[in-house]
Design an enzyme around this catalytic site. Structure first.
Site, PDB file in Angstrom:
ATOM      1  N   SER A  44       0.757  -1.213   0.111  1.00 58.62           N
ATOM      2  CA  SER A  44       0.019  -0.145   0.155  1.00 58.62           C
ATOM      3  C   SER A  44       0.866   1.186  -0.160  1.00 58.62           C
ATOM      4  O   SER A  44       1.681   1.146  -1.068  1.00 58.62           O
ATOM      5  CB  SER A  44      -1.047   0.091   1.443  1.00 58.62           C
ATOM      6  OG  SER A  44      -1.978   0.909   1.264  1.00 58.62           O
ATOM      7  N   SER A  45       0.654   2.127   1.061  1.00 59.97           N
ATOM      8  CA  SER A  45       1.508   3.307   1.057  1.00 59.97           C
ATOM      9  C   SER A  45       3.171   2.939   1.142  1.00 59.97           C
ATOM     10  O   SER A  45       3.949   3.566   0.465  1.00 59.97           O
ATOM     11  CB  SER A  45       1.195   4.273   2.345  1.00 59.97           C
ATOM     12  OG  SER A  45       2.025   5.273   2.425  1.00 59.97           O
TER      13      SER A  45
END
Length: 777
Positions: free
Chosen positions: A612-613
């Site tokens: 994700s991030s």
């Protein structure tokens, strides 16, 4: 009228059973693998076994098959001709008949089955069967829960768990406890934590003053603990216990939090004091461990056989842990003493030990290791404010603080496995405690029944014949972890260490590092940025990379985002998207330089992996610092520069939705602009994305493919496509040695990490000469 019918049914069943038993007395009944390995069969010339092929090894004149049926960690070796072995592969269900003869290699197995007849009961395609004879990470096994119990170690755990329950049942019977089965669906959340699963049907009718229209007419929950119900039962028969499923709705995706598990709980009336119950707990666990130590399955766990699973620690370490569990006379310290010990003798913790706050896992690990010296430690008399309403005041109160009579039993590495407390048996004091926590309205009078709500029945237990009581809770899954050394909780041998002075850190990122117990001579550096709303600790606990670092000797850097709103990484600012420009990426790059210098790391073996991030930051690091990193692995991320915006940690809805679409040359220009003038070697990259991702839409995978194939000088058409790789339903596209992309069918943004794939891509299982380094592909 009913009784004669039942009698006739029983008589008929017994007659039928006798007939079947008599007719099969002389049949060649199959033996279990464990029975055959442990005892000499009566008729060694006429042996039949059923099982699954664990592995098959074919030679020119003979074939060797390892057969398991779940009854033993060790497989049985079967000797076949090449013709008999045709059609056999790992996972095949077979029935083998033959003779039991001494083995030519008695060190491996004293006897082996010389097969005369093979009956294939269930075929298994060797190309698609997910369980091969190799190490499978826990993360991978979680993706195939219907098959993971077939691995030798997991099937042994099932037998080990059964033996534990059998021994505990006998122990409680010997102590005159009555086993009971409290309700699973309840009206209260027991401890007032609110972390409960609500139970409801799909139908909802009209609501009235006494009926909210749901199936139960009022809110009902899956139980978080049976202890309050056990109090009612204990007032009937004195001492009760239960082993039942428990449910916790804690929104925490780490190995330390389970949504469903089995919990052993006991309740006894007229308990003398807290020392009495701690002695009882000590006796219970010592008795359990001693009996397990004598059992066959206990010896299997301790002997660490079945190395292909690679799921247990060294036998010496595990044997030492069992010895400590059997030793007795465990240390007992109060919570206040523990806080003082941590403050005076402890290292610098991530969470400063403070009186009035709960003990963190790092504190519990330190206490168990230092105070207990490897043996369990009882910590007693916790602050009243952080414990449930039903606990009574401490027998020897702290002069400066309010504490309650309770304990936690801490075990090295696993931390708390048992908790218990003395009950507040006095009605007025119980009411005052409930009022202090806002569970009932304030006032000086006895509350009305409707004010007590779903706990009226519990208060009633204090109205009529209340007595001193004691509750004990044992987390069965945690106890199994202690005795079997399953690695999901004892993830790593060491703790994270925070690093403060590592160079320029424009956005004030916190940096943590994991140094394994054994390092390679020039260790590789692995950067693992966390996901949004995550943390360095969550990344450390949430995967097996630290455990694997203990095996392969690489260093892991766990950065911790300073962006307090969402804990995402800055992948948007011009600074972070520019080489030495600032932002989060510069802080991480400087931490890498610090680790290389401090630990004599290999500057040609620096890697980044994230989800994700963290995947977005991995893209940023490889784009902004191509001269530093050798490879990246991005799981559910976006292309470098896709989130570009005006400011730090800016959410780009257009990119997230997959609406930023560019050509390969356009993406390449964005990457090259991050480091103007750089013409050197570019790190290789692998990317993963779920087709059902609605946080960062799947179009982002296509953009990553266009970007990195252009940057690396590869065609946008893959050289080959591999279906069901690395997991079933996933498709991997191989564009060459420096770029792979994987599309995971029907997988959401919460994509599971397959650690083996990452380590293989980075070459981290390799040490010494010939390993993958910058510039070698």
């Amino acid at each position: 009228m009913i009784q004669p019918r039942i009698s006739r049914c029983i008589q008929g069943a017994l007659h039928h059973s006798r007939r079947k038993h008599t007719s099969s007395q002389h049949a060649n009944a199959p033996l279990s693998v464990s029975r055959l390995l442990e005892t000499q069969p009566i008729d060694p010339e006429n042996i039949t076994i059923n099982g699954f092929v664990r592995s098959i090894r074919n030679q020119k004149l003979r074939s060797f098959a390892a057969i398991g049926d779940g009854s033993s960690l060790r497989p049985l070796q079967a000797l076949l001709t090449p013709q008999q072995a045709q059609g056999l592969s790992t996972g095949t269900a077979v029935r083998l008949s033959g003779s039991w003869k001494p083995s030519l290699n008695p060190k491996a197995q004293s006897h082996e089955l010389h097969v005369e007849a093979v009956d294939i009961l269930g075929e298994a395609n060797a190309a698609t069967f997910p369980l091969q004879k190799k190490y499978h990470t826990p993360e991978y096994l979680r993706t195939i829960p219907h098959l993971r119990s077939r691995t030798p170690f997991n099937s042994t755990l099932l037998r080990f768990r059964s033996q534990c329950i059998s021994q505990l049942t006998q122990f409680f019977a010997d102590q005159d406890f009555i086993q009971s089965h409290p309700p699973i669906i309840t009206s209260s959340d027991c401890e007032g934590a609110g972390e409960v699963f609500e139970v409801a049907s799909g139908h909802k009718g009209p609501a009235t003053n006494e009926d909210d229209g749901t199936f139960f007419r009022s809110p009902k929950y899956l139980t978080v603990s049976s202890q309050l119900h056990l109090e009612a039962l204990a007032q009937s028969v004195g001492k009760v216990w239960t082993l039942s499923p428990t449910f916790r709705a804690e929104k925490s995706d780490t190995p330390r939090h389970l949504s469903e598990f089995y919990m052993l709980e006991a309740e006894m009336n007229f308990a003398k004091n807290l020392d009495h119950v701690m002695s009882f707990v000590e006796k219970m666990l010592e008795n359990l461990t001693r009996n397990l130590h004598k059992s066959a399955v206990g010896q299997e766990i301790l002997s660490h056989k079945g190395d292909e699973d690679n799921t247990s620690r060294e036998p010496i370490q595990l044997e030492r842990r069992w010895e400590c569990m059997m030793s007795g006379h465990w240390e007992r310290i109060t919570y206040s003493e523990a806080i003082n010990y941590l403050q005076m003798r402890g290292p610098k913790f991530n969470h400063e030990p403070t009186w009035g706050l709960g003990l963190q896992a790092e504190h519990e690990r330190f206490i168990a290791a230092e105070v207990g010296g490897g043996s369990p430690v009882f910590v007693t008399d916790y602050p009243k404010a952080i414990k449930p309403f039903y606990m009574s005041p401490s027998e020897s109160p702290d002069m400066d603080h309010e504490t309650v009579s309770c304990f936690d039993l801490l075990v090295p590495e696993t931390c708390e496995i048992v908790g218990g407390s003395m009950r507040e048996y006095r009605l007025p004091e119980l009411i005052n405690s409930m009022r202090a926590r806002g569970m009932i309205p304030p006032g000086s009078e006895m509350p009305l029944d409707e004010e007590l709500g779903s706990l009226k029945w519990y208060v009633d237990l204090r109205r009529w014949g209340s007595m001193l009581g004691l509750n004990e809770i044992t987390w069965l899954y945690a106890l199994l972890l202690v005795l079997s050394s399953i690695p999901t909780i004892f993830a790593a041998a060491n703790n994270l260490t925070q690093i403060f002075d590592f160079g320029s850190n424009p956005t004030n990122i916190s940096m943590y590092i994991y140094i394994p117990s054994t390092l390679q001579p020039r260790p590789p550096i692995f950067v693992n940025p966390h996901w949004c709303h995550g943390s360095a600790e969550a990344a450390f606990q949430g995967t097996q990379f630290a455990t694997l670092a203990d095996i392969y000797g690489y260093i892991i850097i766990y950065p911790n985002s300073s962006h307090t709103v969402d804990s995402c990484w800055d992948v948007s600012s011009h600074e972070t998207l520019t080489h030495d420009g600032g932002g989060d990426s510069l802080g991480i790059a400087n931490m890498v330089h610090y680790a290389l210098h401090t630990y004599n790391g290999n500057e040609k073996r620096v890697f980044s992996m994230g989800t994700s991030s963290g995947a977005m930051m991995t893209n940023v690091l490889l784009g902004s610092y191509p001269d530093l990193f050798a490879a990246g692995s991005a799981w559910a991320g976006v292309a470098f520069g896709c989130f570009a915006g005006d400011g730090y940690d800016v959410w780009n809805s257009e990119c997230a939705a997959g609406d930023i679409i560019k050509t390969g040359p356009q993406w390449k220009a964005i990457v090259e602009a991050a480091y103007p003038g750089y013409r050197g070697w570019r790190p290789k990259m692998q990317v993963f994305h779920g087709t059902a991702d609605t946080t960062l839409y799947p179009q982002n995978l296509k953009e990553e493919i266009k970007e990195w194939t252009a940057v690396l000088g590869l065609p946008e058409v893959p050289k080959r496509t591999v279906v069901d790789s690395p997991l079933m339903g996933w498709t991997t596209y191989d564009y060459g040695e420096t770029f792979h992309a994987t599309s995971a069918a029907n997988v959401t943004h919460n994509i599971p990490t397959v650690e083996d794939v990452v380590l293989d891509w980075f070459g981290l299982k390799c040490a010494g000469v010939g390993c993958f380094e910058r510039g070698t592909v």
